[in-house]
Design a protein around this motif. Structure first.
Motif, PDB file in Angstrom:
ATOM      1  N   GLY A 188      -7.882  -3.536   4.168  1.00  0.00           N
ATOM      2  CA  GLY A 188      -7.520  -2.570   5.296  1.00  0.00           C
ATOM      3  C   GLY A 188      -5.889  -2.274   5.394  1.00  0.00           C
ATOM      4  O   GLY A 188      -5.413  -1.356   5.734  1.00  0.00           O
ATOM      5  N   LEU A 189      -5.223  -3.320   5.211  1.00  0.00           N
ATOM      6  CA  LEU A 189      -3.787  -3.213   5.280  1.00  0.00           C
ATOM      7  C   LEU A 189      -3.170  -2.292   4.295  1.00  0.00           C
ATOM      8  O   LEU A 189      -2.354  -1.611   4.374  1.00  0.00           O
ATOM      9  CB  LEU A 189      -3.104  -4.812   5.051  1.00  0.00           C
ATOM     10  N   MET A 190      -3.818  -2.572   3.119  1.00  0.00           N
ATOM     11  CA  MET A 190      -3.272  -1.775   2.122  1.00  0.00           C
ATOM     12  C   MET A 190      -3.512  -0.175   2.095  1.00  0.00           C
ATOM     13  O   MET A 190      -2.784   0.854   1.736  1.00  0.00           O
ATOM     14  CB  MET A 190      -3.594  -2.131   0.438  1.00  0.00           C
ATOM     15  N   CYS A 224      -7.999  -2.274  14.232  1.00  0.00           N
ATOM     16  CA  CYS A 224      -7.666  -1.006  15.038  1.00  0.00           C
ATOM     17  C   CYS A 224      -7.658   0.361  14.134  1.00  0.00           C
ATOM     18  O   CYS A 224      -7.966   1.370  14.765  1.00  0.00           O
ATOM     19  CB  CYS A 224      -6.457  -1.336  15.985  1.00  0.00           C
ATOM     20  N   TYR A 225      -6.547   0.217  13.368  1.00  0.00           N
ATOM     21  CA  TYR A 225      -6.313   1.380  12.579  1.00  0.00           C
ATOM     22  C   TYR A 225      -7.615   1.916  11.998  1.00  0.00           C
ATOM     23  O   TYR A 225      -7.807   3.304  11.818  1.00  0.00           O
ATOM     24  CB  TYR A 225      -5.026   0.970  11.620  1.00  0.00           C
ATOM     25  N   VAL A 226      -8.415   0.990  11.346  1.00  0.00           N
ATOM     26  CA  VAL A 226      -9.718   1.330  10.548  1.00  0.00           C
ATOM     27  C   VAL A 226     -10.582   2.163  11.333  1.00  0.00           C
ATOM     28  O   VAL A 226     -11.036   3.261  11.168  1.00  0.00           O
ATOM     29  CB  VAL A 226     -10.010   0.027   9.677  1.00  0.00           C
ATOM     30  N   MET A 227     -10.750   1.437  12.562  1.00  0.00           N
ATOM     31  CA  MET A 227     -11.622   2.271  13.784  1.00  0.00           C
ATOM     32  C   MET A 227     -11.295   3.479  13.849  1.00  0.00           C
ATOM     33  O   MET A 227     -11.719   4.418  14.173  1.00  0.00           O
ATOM     34  CB  MET A 227     -11.888   1.181  14.719  1.00  0.00           C
ATOM     35  N   ALA A 228      -9.672   3.603  14.308  1.00  0.00           N
ATOM     36  CA  ALA A 228      -9.153   4.870  14.856  1.00  0.00           C
ATOM     37  C   ALA A 228      -9.300   6.010  13.846  1.00  0.00           C
ATOM     38  O   ALA A 228      -9.856   7.129  14.075  1.00  0.00           O
ATOM     39  CB  ALA A 228      -7.650   4.800  15.239  1.00  0.00           C
ATOM     40  N   ARG A 229      -9.154   5.728  12.523  1.00  0.00           N
ATOM     41  CA  ARG A 229      -9.325   6.585  11.579  1.00  0.00           C
ATOM     42  C   ARG A 229     -10.758   7.072  11.371  1.00  0.00           C
ATOM     43  O   ARG A 229     -10.919   8.415  11.002  1.00  0.00           O
ATOM     44  CB  ARG A 229      -8.542   6.016  10.034  1.00  0.00           C
ATOM     45  N   ASN A 230     -11.625   6.253  11.501  1.00  0.00           N
ATOM     46  CA  ASN A 230     -13.030   6.438  11.177  1.00  0.00           C
ATOM     47  C   ASN A 230     -13.821   7.114  12.121  1.00  0.00           C
ATOM     48  O   ASN A 230     -15.039   7.334  12.266  1.00  0.00           O
ATOM     49  CB  ASN A 230     -13.665   5.342  10.741  1.00  0.00           C
ATOM     50  N   VAL A 280      -7.143  10.512  -0.897  1.00  0.00           N
ATOM     51  CA  VAL A 280      -8.704  10.220  -1.113  1.00  0.00           C
ATOM     52  C   VAL A 280      -9.101   8.768  -1.224  1.00  0.00           C
ATOM     53  O   VAL A 280     -10.261   8.310  -0.542  1.00  0.00           O
ATOM     54  CB  VAL A 280      -9.353  11.276  -2.066  1.00  0.00           C
ATOM     55  N   PHE A 281      -8.527   8.303  -2.140  1.00  0.00           N
ATOM     56  CA  PHE A 281      -8.829   6.806  -2.418  1.00  0.00           C
ATOM     57  C   PHE A 281      -8.722   6.099  -1.181  1.00  0.00           C
ATOM     58  O   PHE A 281      -9.412   5.046  -0.640  1.00  0.00           O
ATOM     59  CB  PHE A 281      -8.063   6.411  -3.452  1.00  0.00           C
ATOM     60  N   ALA A 282      -7.528   6.146  -0.262  1.00  0.00           N
ATOM     61  CA  ALA A 282      -7.059   5.348   0.789  1.00  0.00           C
ATOM     62  C   ALA A 282      -8.253   5.844   1.841  1.00  0.00           C
ATOM     63  O   ALA A 282      -8.643   4.571   2.684  1.00  0.00           O
ATOM     64  CB  ALA A 282      -5.737   5.838   1.163  1.00  0.00           C
ATOM     65  N   SER A 283      -8.634   6.982   2.161  1.00  0.00           N
ATOM     66  CA  SER A 283      -9.638   7.245   2.982  1.00  0.00           C
ATOM     67  C   SER A 283     -10.866   6.559   2.533  1.00  0.00           C
ATOM     68  O   SER A 283     -11.621   6.014   3.642  1.00  0.00           O
ATOM     69  CB  SER A 283     -10.020   8.790   3.117  1.00  0.00           C
ATOM     70  N   LYS A 284     -11.527   6.360   1.452  1.00  0.00           N
ATOM     71  CA  LYS A 284     -12.467   5.782   1.164  1.00  0.00           C
ATOM     72  C   LYS A 284     -12.513   4.197   1.055  1.00  0.00           C
ATOM     73  O   LYS A 284     -13.368   3.582   1.704  1.00  0.00           O
ATOM     74  CB  LYS A 284     -13.196   6.037  -0.488  1.00  0.00           C
ATOM     75  N   MET A 285     -11.069   3.708   1.247  1.00  0.00           N
ATOM     76  CA  MET A 285     -10.918   2.342   1.221  1.00  0.00           C
ATOM     77  C   MET A 285     -11.167   1.935   2.745  1.00  0.00           C
ATOM     78  O   MET A 285     -11.861   0.955   3.109  1.00  0.00           O
ATOM     79  CB  MET A 285      -9.506   1.845   0.678  1.00  0.00           C
ATOM     80  N   GLY A 329       0.891  -1.087  -0.049  1.00  0.00           N
ATOM     81  CA  GLY A 329       0.175  -0.047  -0.037  1.00  0.00           C
ATOM     82  C   GLY A 329       0.873   1.313   0.012  1.00  0.00           C
ATOM     83  O   GLY A 329       0.491   2.190  -0.608  1.00  0.00           O
ATOM     84  N   LEU A 330       1.861   1.061   0.809  1.00  0.00           N
ATOM     85  CA  LEU A 330       2.899   2.423   0.913  1.00  0.00           C
ATOM     86  C   LEU A 330       3.618   2.552  -0.490  1.00  0.00           C
ATOM     87  O   LEU A 330       3.418   3.562  -0.828  1.00  0.00           O
ATOM     88  CB  LEU A 330       4.045   2.245   1.964  1.00  0.00           C
ATOM     89  N   LEU A 331       3.906   1.462  -1.198  1.00  0.00           N
ATOM     90  CA  LEU A 331       4.397   1.555  -2.439  1.00  0.00           C
ATOM     91  C   LEU A 331       3.359   2.170  -3.594  1.00  0.00           C
ATOM     92  O   LEU A 331       3.809   2.987  -4.424  1.00  0.00           O
ATOM     93  CB  LEU A 331       4.803   0.161  -3.113  1.00  0.00           C
ATOM     94  N   PHE A 332       2.024   1.587  -3.404  1.00  0.00           N
ATOM     95  CA  PHE A 332       1.132   2.164  -4.563  1.00  0.00           C
ATOM     96  C   PHE A 332       0.898   3.566  -4.269  1.00  0.00           C
ATOM     97  O   PHE A 332       0.689   4.405  -5.259  1.00  0.00           O
ATOM     98  CB  PHE A 332      -0.390   1.727  -4.147  1.00  0.00           C
ATOM     99  N   ARG A 333       1.130   4.112  -2.947  1.00  0.00           N
ATOM    100  CA  ARG A 333       0.892   5.519  -2.819  1.00  0.00           C
ATOM    101  C   ARG A 333       2.027   6.265  -3.134  1.00  0.00           C
ATOM    102  O   ARG A 333       1.947   7.448  -3.731  1.00  0.00           O
ATOM    103  CB  ARG A 333       0.645   5.677  -1.154  1.00  0.00           C
TER     104      ARG A 333
END
Length: 314
Positions: free
Chosen positions: A208-210, A272-278, A33-38, A21-25
């Motif tokens: 979630g990982l990406m 954890c990350y998904v919930m924290a961000r949202n 924006v796309f990562a946030s929607k994911m 995911g870091l590489l794709f970014r």
């Protein structure tokens, strides 16, 4: 050696997905924006479906063990309390919610069953461990992230109502309730529905990982290095060191001890990350802890297994 190889096979691909995911970014295939929607999509759909699938498939009548379930619940609750107390040591109060959640919340539902199957050939006590810990993981995560938001509000009646509403309507909680009801009512799972649910739930972890990797900021991570390191040590070492001797004293052995070990000492879950961000948090501390625990859990879990086997407990 087999356990080490399995642990590496279970954890290294997860770490590599985050790096992907870091590489794709970096190369521009995924933007912010796309990562946030994911992140939002994973939080709303695949994660609740995954939890529903885990709990709906449990057969209570055949494997129910109240003592074991209560131990898993109690150990999880005390772990949360310990993490909450330690969180007050940090001067930056905005990271408290992330620190608490990242310190106690394991990848129990994702890795627990697979790990026990690898050792004993079946799921063993993993479903009961999931019942005792995973619902509490998620309920308390919502509570912690709601009350320890970076921009704190006065805890008046409106805040209490808003928090309660957030807990009740949280997709993760709804997925747990639906799974428990499905299992308790012994509803059949038609093959078409089963395959659909499995397919939807299966995308939760890779997406979630990406998404985590795509939003991971290495420069910010160094700013959270100390709390992330402390959270990782608590997650991989401290809780297992505290509760495994108690579990042995209570008479738990074999599959029960392995399930407890995964509950206490596996890597911090990506959800954890998904919930924290949202839920309005920065997510840097959480992603740093997930990466550290994912990287080192292969070695710490294998070490705990070696100790338990040497003592003849598993």
């Amino acid at each position: 050696m087999d356990n080490l190889i399995f642990s590496l096979n279970a954890t290294v691909p997860i770490f590599l997905m985050m790096l992907l995911g870091l590489l794709f970014r970096k190369i521009g295939w995924i933007d912010e924006v796309f990562a946030s929607k994911m992140n939002k999509f994973v939080f709303l759909v695949p994660l609740p479906v995954l939890l529903f699938e885990d709990l709906a498939a449990v057969d209570f009548a055949e494997v129910w063990d109240m003592k074991f379930v209560l131990f898993c619940f109690g150990a999880t609750l005390i772990s949360i309390a310990i993490a909450a107390v330690v969180s007050f040591l940090w001067k930056d109060r905005s990271i408290q919610g992330e620190f608490i959640q990242a310190s106690y919340r394991s990848s129990a539902a994702l890795l627990g069953i697979a790990f026990i199957q690898n050792i004993y050939g079946d799921a063993g006590m993993a479903p009961l461990m999931i019942i005792g810990s995973v619902p509490l993981y998620n309920v308390m995560a919502v509570v912690v992230l709601s009350f320890f938001q970076p921009e704190r509000k006065k805890l008046d009646r409106q805040v209490w109502i808003s928090t309660l509403k957030g807990i009740i309507t949280n997709p993760i909680i709804l997925g747990i309730i639906a799974g428990l009801l499905w299992s308790a009512l012994r509803l059949p799972m038609p093959s078409i529905l089963d395959k659909t649910v499995s397919s939807v739930g299966a995308v939760a972890t890779p997406l979630g990982l990406m998404a985590m990797g795509a939003t991971f900021d290495i420069r910010k991570a160094f700013g959270r290095a100390k709390p992330a390191a402390v959270a990782s040590v608590m997650k991989l070492v401290i809780f297992a060191a505290v509760f495994l001797p108690v579990a042995v004293w209570l008479g738990f052995r074999r599959e029960q001890l392995v399930a407890i070990l995964i509950m206490l000492g596996s890597a911090t879950t990506v959800s954890c990350y998904v919930m924290a961000r949202n839920m309005g948090h920065e997510g840097v501390l959480t992603s740093s802890t997930v990466m550290l625990t994912t990287l080192f859990s292969a070695f710490t879990v294998t070490g705990w297994l070696y100790i338990l086997r040497t003592l003849g407990m598993i």
